[in-house]
Write a protein that holds these residues in place. Structure first.
Motif, PDB file in Angstrom:
ATOM      1  N   GLU A  50       8.542  -9.582  -2.831  1.00 53.77           N
ATOM      2  CA  GLU A  50       8.720  -8.602  -1.811  1.00 53.77           C
ATOM      3  C   GLU A  50       7.424  -8.144  -1.096  1.00 53.77           C
ATOM      4  O   GLU A  50       7.298  -7.663   0.077  1.00 53.77           O
ATOM      5  CB  GLU A  50       9.335  -7.326  -2.369  1.00 53.77           C
ATOM      6  CG  GLU A  50       9.527  -6.011  -1.652  1.00 53.77           C
ATOM      7  CD  GLU A  50      10.647  -6.254  -0.594  1.00 53.77           C
ATOM      8  OE1 GLU A  50      10.837  -5.336   0.379  1.00 53.77           O
ATOM      9  OE2 GLU A  50      11.301  -7.200  -0.474  1.00 53.77           O
ATOM     10  N   LEU A  51       6.292  -8.107  -2.097  1.00 50.09           N
ATOM     11  CA  LEU A  51       4.895  -7.737  -1.452  1.00 50.09           C
ATOM     12  C   LEU A  51       3.923  -8.780  -1.307  1.00 50.09           C
ATOM     13  O   LEU A  51       3.082  -8.523  -0.881  1.00 50.09           O
ATOM     14  CB  LEU A  51       4.321  -6.613  -2.517  1.00 50.09           C
ATOM     15  CG  LEU A  51       4.764  -5.417  -2.836  1.00 50.09           C
ATOM     16  CD1 LEU A  51       3.920  -4.589  -3.856  1.00 50.09           C
ATOM     17  CD2 LEU A  51       4.836  -4.764  -1.591  1.00 50.09           C
ATOM     18  N   SER A  52       4.531  -9.834  -1.029  1.00 54.00           N
ATOM     19  CA  SER A  52       3.630 -10.979  -0.285  1.00 54.00           C
ATOM     20  C   SER A  52       3.781 -10.873   0.991  1.00 54.00           C
ATOM     21  O   SER A  52       4.727 -10.826   1.820  1.00 54.00           O
ATOM     22  CB  SER A  52       4.485 -12.521  -0.712  1.00 54.00           C
ATOM     23  OG  SER A  52       4.163 -13.478   0.051  1.00 54.00           O
ATOM     24  N   ARG A  76      -6.005  -9.669   0.082  1.00 54.35           N
ATOM     25  CA  ARG A  76      -5.671  -9.490  -1.520  1.00 54.35           C
ATOM     26  C   ARG A  76      -6.706  -9.029  -2.321  1.00 54.35           C
ATOM     27  O   ARG A  76      -6.465  -8.237  -3.281  1.00 54.35           O
ATOM     28  CB  ARG A  76      -5.201 -10.840  -1.991  1.00 54.35           C
ATOM     29  CG  ARG A  76      -4.005 -11.412  -1.428  1.00 54.35           C
ATOM     30  CD  ARG A  76      -4.019 -13.023  -1.696  1.00 54.35           C
ATOM     31  NE  ARG A  76      -2.652 -13.622  -1.416  1.00 54.35           N
ATOM     32  CZ  ARG A  76      -2.429 -14.898  -1.284  1.00 54.35           C
ATOM     33  NH1 ARG A  76      -3.590 -15.665  -1.694  1.00 54.35           N
ATOM     34  NH2 ARG A  76      -1.438 -15.210  -0.991  1.00 54.35           N
ATOM     35  N   LYS A  77      -7.956  -9.192  -1.917  1.00 50.75           N
ATOM     36  CA  LYS A  77      -9.457  -8.798  -2.557  1.00 50.75           C
ATOM     37  C   LYS A  77      -9.385  -7.241  -2.324  1.00 50.75           C
ATOM     38  O   LYS A  77      -9.833  -6.690  -3.259  1.00 50.75           O
ATOM     39  CB  LYS A  77     -10.264  -9.721  -2.149  1.00 50.75           C
ATOM     40  CG  LYS A  77     -10.246 -11.318  -2.615  1.00 50.75           C
ATOM     41  CD  LYS A  77     -11.443 -11.985  -1.830  1.00 50.75           C
ATOM     42  CE  LYS A  77     -11.135 -13.631  -2.148  1.00 50.75           C
ATOM     43  NZ  LYS A  77     -12.166 -14.453  -1.406  1.00 50.75           N
ATOM     44  N   ALA A  78      -9.235  -7.029  -1.079  1.00 46.67           N
ATOM     45  CA  ALA A  78      -9.385  -5.448  -0.969  1.00 46.67           C
ATOM     46  C   ALA A  78      -8.391  -4.703  -1.743  1.00 46.67           C
ATOM     47  O   ALA A  78      -8.753  -3.681  -1.959  1.00 46.67           O
ATOM     48  CB  ALA A  78      -9.242  -5.342   0.635  1.00 46.67           C
ATOM     49  N   ILE A 122      -0.173  -5.857   6.049  1.00 44.81           N
ATOM     50  CA  ILE A 122       0.608  -4.739   5.186  1.00 44.81           C
ATOM     51  C   ILE A 122      -0.105  -4.438   3.891  1.00 44.81           C
ATOM     52  O   ILE A 122      -0.230  -3.307   3.531  1.00 44.81           O
ATOM     53  CB  ILE A 122       1.680  -5.238   4.905  1.00 44.81           C
ATOM     54  CG1 ILE A 122       1.971  -6.354   3.933  1.00 44.81           C
ATOM     55  CG2 ILE A 122       2.621  -5.360   6.072  1.00 44.81           C
ATOM     56  CD1 ILE A 122       3.393  -6.522   3.371  1.00 44.81           C
ATOM     57  N   LEU A 123      -0.881  -5.347   3.420  1.00 42.90           N
ATOM     58  CA  LEU A 123      -1.747  -4.952   2.267  1.00 42.90           C
ATOM     59  C   LEU A 123      -2.985  -3.965   2.531  1.00 42.90           C
ATOM     60  O   LEU A 123      -3.695  -3.402   1.485  1.00 42.90           O
ATOM     61  CB  LEU A 123      -2.270  -6.166   1.399  1.00 42.90           C
ATOM     62  CG  LEU A 123      -1.073  -7.205   0.927  1.00 42.90           C
ATOM     63  CD1 LEU A 123      -1.886  -8.439   0.094  1.00 42.90           C
ATOM     64  CD2 LEU A 123      -0.114  -6.513   0.347  1.00 42.90           C
ATOM     65  N   LEU A 124      -3.240  -4.049   3.782  1.00 43.84           N
ATOM     66  CA  LEU A 124      -4.600  -3.126   4.201  1.00 43.84           C
ATOM     67  C   LEU A 124      -4.021  -1.794   4.351  1.00 43.84           C
ATOM     68  O   LEU A 124      -4.752  -0.973   3.673  1.00 43.84           O
ATOM     69  CB  LEU A 124      -5.165  -3.505   5.256  1.00 43.84           C
ATOM     70  CG  LEU A 124      -5.734  -5.113   5.349  1.00 43.84           C
ATOM     71  CD1 LEU A 124      -6.180  -5.465   6.645  1.00 43.84           C
ATOM     72  CD2 LEU A 124      -6.518  -5.161   4.152  1.00 43.84           C
ATOM     73  N   GLY A 148      -2.887   2.660   2.175  1.00 44.84           N
ATOM     74  CA  GLY A 148      -3.519   1.515   1.965  1.00 44.84           C
ATOM     75  C   GLY A 148      -4.975   1.611   1.181  1.00 44.84           C
ATOM     76  O   GLY A 148      -5.359   2.575   0.558  1.00 44.84           O
ATOM     77  N   VAL A 149      -5.868   0.735   1.659  1.00 43.09           N
ATOM     78  CA  VAL A 149      -6.908   0.458   1.204  1.00 43.09           C
ATOM     79  C   VAL A 149      -7.936   1.453   1.771  1.00 43.09           C
ATOM     80  O   VAL A 149      -8.305   1.504   2.894  1.00 43.09           O
ATOM     81  CB  VAL A 149      -7.621  -0.934   1.447  1.00 43.09           C
ATOM     82  CG1 VAL A 149      -8.937  -1.318   0.782  1.00 43.09           C
ATOM     83  CG2 VAL A 149      -6.666  -2.133   0.826  1.00 43.09           C
ATOM     84  N   PRO A 150      -8.678   2.100   0.842  1.00 42.71           N
ATOM     85  CA  PRO A 150      -9.913   3.135   1.204  1.00 42.71           C
ATOM     86  C   PRO A 150     -10.836   2.506   2.026  1.00 42.71           C
ATOM     87  O   PRO A 150     -11.127   1.367   1.886  1.00 42.71           O
ATOM     88  CB  PRO A 150     -10.352   3.662   0.287  1.00 42.71           C
ATOM     89  CG  PRO A 150      -9.267   3.658  -0.781  1.00 42.71           C
ATOM     90  CD  PRO A 150      -8.787   2.350  -0.729  1.00 42.71           C
ATOM     91  N   GLU A 151     -11.396   2.919   3.407  1.00 48.54           N
ATOM     92  CA  GLU A 151     -12.314   2.404   4.090  1.00 48.54           C
ATOM     93  C   GLU A 151     -11.802   1.608   5.247  1.00 48.54           C
ATOM     94  O   GLU A 151     -12.281   1.467   6.193  1.00 48.54           O
ATOM     95  CB  GLU A 151     -13.459   1.534   3.508  1.00 48.54           C
ATOM     96  CG  GLU A 151     -14.294   2.012   2.575  1.00 48.54           C
ATOM     97  CD  GLU A 151     -15.434   1.387   1.771  1.00 48.54           C
ATOM     98  OE1 GLU A 151     -16.180   0.765   2.960  1.00 48.54           O
ATOM     99  OE2 GLU A 151     -15.331   1.157   0.602  1.00 48.54           O
ATOM    100  N   LEU A 152     -10.332   1.141   4.954  1.00 50.82           N
ATOM    101  CA  LEU A 152      -9.701   0.398   6.197  1.00 50.82           C
ATOM    102  C   LEU A 152      -8.494   1.448   6.622  1.00 50.82           C
ATOM    103  O   LEU A 152      -8.463   1.407   7.758  1.00 50.82           O
ATOM    104  CB  LEU A 152      -9.377  -0.886   5.343  1.00 50.82           C
ATOM    105  CG  LEU A 152     -10.346  -1.784   5.150  1.00 50.82           C
ATOM    106  CD1 LEU A 152      -9.944  -2.811   4.501  1.00 50.82           C
ATOM    107  CD2 LEU A 152     -11.348  -2.259   6.004  1.00 50.82           C
ATOM    108  N   ALA A 153      -7.575   1.735   5.756  1.00 49.09           N
ATOM    109  CA  ALA A 153      -6.385   2.353   6.177  1.00 49.09           C
ATOM    110  C   ALA A 153      -6.741   3.680   6.663  1.00 49.09           C
ATOM    111  O   ALA A 153      -5.912   4.220   7.686  1.00 49.09           O
ATOM    112  CB  ALA A 153      -5.524   2.379   4.887  1.00 49.09           C
TER     113      ALA A 153
END
Length: 263
Positions: free
Chosen positions: A8-10, A106-108, A199-201, A219-224
């Motif tokens: 689902e989260l891929s 993924r790393k973020a 979507i992971l961002l 999402g990811v701080p600094e990006l989202a």
């Protein structure tokens, strides 16, 4: 009916879901259990990685392979342009998105979940029992960082990925400043690759993933939360509202995934 073997989260599975929704094709999502489920998937299809699309007796692996198969077998609403220049740009941008946004996001995301216990817990699908959510939330941040180093996600690697993603998002924002799509005047595989892999961002605002409502738009701080990239995410969410089927329990396409044991 088509069947999509997925996580689902891929974000690569999400890319495939976007392609199927854009084509207007009904499909059933089948959630693969990491580990044993991947062994069963390999026994059935020769592939351990998702997504894998089943169409009758045929199994098509890899999101790019799925896109090319769909255009061949279901030519309505083509994903890859016929014009040679646009086709080349589309395929090049899709490959770039797979190798840059796909891998670095993924790393973020790992950086975000290793710093925020509540965010880590909320990332679990809504169907996850509370006892497991509590267990995941309780994993110490320091332990997660150690585990990250063990798989190559050192602080320097994660920081470098976030820096690269900032450049990626800046470039996409500039390209889309005066154009509705990345290639030409119609959506293509390039658009859906970039949108799905992002979507992971930052998770889409709408009900498209089996996640708590509180995570929509997060999402990811600094990006989202960076206003410089807001035009890109606005474009992405508009693409979702136009072409992605919302997650509705009463439908077959876009519905919550079915977890099964592969025969």
């Amino acid at each position: 009916m088509l069947e999509l073997y997925q996580f689902e989260l891929s974000h690569y599975s999400e890319k495939a879901r976007l392609l199927l929704d854009y084509k207007g094709l009904a499909y059933r999502k089948i959630e693969i259990t990491p580990g044993i489920g991947q062994v069963d998937l390999f026994r059935l299809t020769g592939q351990r990685q998702v997504p894998v699309l089943k169409d009758g007796n045929r199994y098509i692996s890899d999101s790019t392979g799925i896109a090319k198969y769909l255009d061949l077998e279901y030519p309505d609403r083509p994903l890859i342009p016929k014009d040679s220049k646009q086709r080349g740009l589309c395929l090049m941008m899709e490959e770039w998105a797979d190798e840059s946004i796909g891998i670095k996001s993924r790393k973020a995301l790992f950086s975000a979940i290793s710093q925020d216990q509540n965010f880590r817990k909320s990332l679990l699908p809504t169907s996850t029992p509370d006892v497991f959510k509590t267990l995941v939330q309780g994993v110490p941040n320091d332990l997660l960082k150690v585990l990250g180093v063990g798989v190559g996600y050192t602080p320097d690697v994660v920081s470098s990925a976030i820096t690269d993603l900032k450049q990626d998002l800046e470039a996409l924002t500039l390209i889309l400043a005066d154009s509705p799509y990345l290639v030409g005047d119609q959506p293509t595989l390039a658009d859906f690759a970039v949108a799905g892999l992002s979507i992971l961002l930052k998770f889409p605002d709408g009900p498209y993933l089996d996640l708590p409502v509180s995570l929509r738009g997060k999402g990811v701080p600094e990006l989202a939360d960076n206003p410089l990239y807001e035009p890109f995410f606005t474009w992405r969410d508009r693409l979702y509202s136009q072409y992605r089927t919302p997650l509705l329990p009463t439908t077959t396409t876009g519905s919550a995934p079915t977890s099964i044991q592969i025969d």
